[in-house]
Design an enzyme around this catalytic site. Structure first.
Site, PDB file in Angstrom:
ATOM      1  N   SER A  74      37.805  43.527  33.362  1.00 60.93           N
ATOM      2  CA  SER A  74      38.871  42.226  33.199  1.00 60.93           C
ATOM      3  C   SER A  74      38.197  40.796  33.361  1.00 60.93           C
ATOM      4  O   SER A  74      39.061  40.095  33.001  1.00 60.93           O
ATOM      5  CB  SER A  74      40.119  42.518  34.374  1.00 60.93           C
ATOM      6  OG  SER A  74      41.109  43.424  33.706  1.00 60.93           O
ATOM      7  N   LYS A  77      38.865  38.873  30.197  1.00 60.10           N
ATOM      8  CA  LYS A  77      40.249  38.256  29.936  1.00 60.10           C
ATOM      9  C   LYS A  77      40.169  36.764  29.991  1.00 60.10           C
ATOM     10  O   LYS A  77      40.821  36.166  29.279  1.00 60.10           O
ATOM     11  CB  LYS A  77      41.444  38.779  30.782  1.00 60.10           C
ATOM     12  CG  LYS A  77      41.575  40.116  30.708  1.00 60.10           C
ATOM     13  CD  LYS A  77      42.510  40.868  31.812  1.00 60.10           C
ATOM     14  CE  LYS A  77      42.479  42.156  31.683  1.00 60.10           C
ATOM     15  NZ  LYS A  77      43.339  42.946  32.755  1.00 60.10           N
ATOM     16  N   TYR A 200      40.860  44.392  22.425  1.00 55.86           N
ATOM     17  CA  TYR A 200      40.643  44.330  24.026  1.00 55.86           C
ATOM     18  C   TYR A 200      39.707  45.244  24.519  1.00 55.86           C
ATOM     19  O   TYR A 200      39.024  44.940  25.500  1.00 55.86           O
ATOM     20  CB  TYR A 200      41.918  44.737  24.430  1.00 55.86           C
ATOM     21  CG  TYR A 200      42.279  44.817  25.641  1.00 55.86           C
ATOM     22  CD1 TYR A 200      42.253  43.676  26.698  1.00 55.86           C
ATOM     23  CD2 TYR A 200      42.461  46.128  26.280  1.00 55.86           C
ATOM     24  CE1 TYR A 200      42.499  43.791  28.060  1.00 55.86           C
ATOM     25  CE2 TYR A 200      42.826  46.310  27.550  1.00 55.86           C
ATOM     26  CZ  TYR A 200      42.753  45.055  28.463  1.00 55.86           C
ATOM     27  OH  TYR A 200      42.850  45.341  29.952  1.00 55.86           O
ATOM     28  N   TYR A 252      44.446  40.242  40.715  1.00 55.68           N
ATOM     29  CA  TYR A 252      45.649  41.127  40.549  1.00 55.68           C
ATOM     30  C   TYR A 252      46.575  40.739  41.520  1.00 55.68           C
ATOM     31  O   TYR A 252      46.720  39.697  41.914  1.00 55.68           O
ATOM     32  CB  TYR A 252      45.246  42.753  40.653  1.00 55.68           C
ATOM     33  CG  TYR A 252      43.811  43.042  39.744  1.00 55.68           C
ATOM     34  CD1 TYR A 252      43.874  42.738  38.369  1.00 55.68           C
ATOM     35  CD2 TYR A 252      42.796  43.478  40.470  1.00 55.68           C
ATOM     36  CE1 TYR A 252      42.819  43.047  37.425  1.00 55.68           C
ATOM     37  CE2 TYR A 252      41.676  43.838  39.619  1.00 55.68           C
ATOM     38  CZ  TYR A 252      41.783  43.574  38.207  1.00 55.68           C
ATOM     39  OH  TYR A 252      40.590  43.987  37.576  1.00 55.68           O
ATOM     40  N   VAL A 270      37.326  46.122  37.148  1.00 61.03           N
ATOM     41  CA  VAL A 270      37.278  47.385  37.764  1.00 61.03           C
ATOM     42  C   VAL A 270      35.870  47.815  37.581  1.00 61.03           C
ATOM     43  O   VAL A 270      35.317  49.167  37.959  1.00 61.03           O
ATOM     44  CB  VAL A 270      38.254  48.229  37.170  1.00 61.03           C
ATOM     45  CG1 VAL A 270      39.568  48.014  37.536  1.00 61.03           C
ATOM     46  CG2 VAL A 270      38.233  48.555  35.645  1.00 61.03           C
TER      47      VAL A 270
END
Ligand code: GLU
Length: 317
Positions: A74, A77, A200, A252, A270
């Site tokens: 992530s 992102k 992605y 998160y 992760v």
């Protein structure tokens, strides 16, 4: 955010602090577990720890397993959002994705239904899929462009995808596919959903080490200028906006706890990496694969708390 007047550590003192954090990291090795919902990530040796910082002038210091590559997941992102903010107008982005913390798990589908297919922020999976759609609908070779972006930010042309991890994510895509198809049902996805997913997953499957990641985030600690090659990545306003979003949405549904403990803008993945920004001073990357129940690295978060305590200055006081 106001700098405290305390004197920063000398490079030698800072290296001593990094070495101490490496020595202390094994205390966390009994806790948590590596991500296993992506089978290729479950094979990673859990008891590793690395830390690297990139100063605002581009100078790097590191300790532990800082040269071991891992799956950035992530954290990518942020790189994708940087590309979107460079190429699209604010209206084009922020009418399709929000800027509020979600308070839900990173891959939750609940909020998306209630809020008519508009993801809360770009750092949960739904939001990152939306940003990926914005890019895939405009770029001829989206995967290639995203990889080039990361290589440029880190000034390192060797950075590449781990195709095994990307395939493993595609083979276990059900939840992310559900998010993307739900957004399509609301009319919010413009490109082919399978292309969005593949792009992605490749972005998440970039393989980088702590040094490369810290370097790729250094522009956020340097008012938008990449110290590795002198290019202006962001304006000062965009830099401030990105750091604000990282502070509120980067960890998160544990973003509040991370702000409480560490007090820096950050983004976790992760794969066990966490990147944090000390504005106008340094970018930091820690990595240790064992995760807590929110999907954040346990030893990584502890080390960032230790680093912030040892630094003698933080943005929060
Ligand atoms: N590729 C992962 C997923 O989509 C990223 C999750 C993360 O690092 O938070 O589930």
């Amino acid at each position: 955010m106001i700098d405290s007047p305390s004197t920063p550590l000398s490079p030698g003192e800072l290296q001593g602090l990094l070495d101490t954090l490496v020595k202390e990291a094994p205390r966390c090795f009994g806790e948590g577990r590596v991500a296993s919902y992506i089978p290729a990530l479950a094979e990673v040796e859990p008891d590793q720890f690395g830390i690297a910082i990139c100063h605002a002038d581009g100078h790097v210091q590191y300790a532990g397993d800082a040269e071991t590559p891992f799956s950035i997941q992530s954290i990518s992102k942020v790189h994708a959002l940087v590309l979107a903010m460079q190429r699209l107008t604010p209206e084009e982005i922020w009418t399709r994705v929000g800027r509020e913390p979600s308070g839900q798990a990173f891959n939750s589908i609940v909020q998306l239904e209630v809020e008519n297919g508009i993801p809360r922020n770009p750092f949960i999976n739904a939001g990152a899929l939306m940003v990926t759609d914005m890019l895939t609908s405009r770029l001829v070779m989206p995967q290639h462009t995203l990889r080039e972006q990361v290589r440029r930010l880190a000034a390192d042309p060797t950075i590449d995808f781990d195709e095994r991890v990307a395939r493993s994510e595609m083979d276990h895509k059900a939840r992310n596919a559900a998010l993307a198809y739900l957004m399509q049902a609301y009319g919010n996805i413009q490109s082919d959903v399978e292309l969005v997913l593949d792009t992605y997953f490749h972005n998440c499957a970039l393989s980088m080490n702590c040094i490369q990641l810290a370097r790729s985030f250094a522009f956020l600690a340097n008012r938008g200028t990449n110290p590795n090659d002198g290019t202006q990545v962001f304006s000062e306003i965009q830099t401030r906006q990105m750091n604000a979003l990282l502070l509120t949405c980067g960890l998160y549904d544990a973003a509040g706890d991370f702000a409480w403990r560490v007090g820096l803008p950050g983004k976790s993945g992760v794969g066990g990496g966490i990147v944090a920004i000390l504005p106008r001073r340094m970018s930091i990357c820690v990595w240790s694969p064992r995760l807590d129940s929110y999907g954040n690295s346990i030893a990584g978060r502890h080390a960032l708390e230790g680093l912030v305590s040892g630094l003698r200055f933080t943005p929060m006081g």
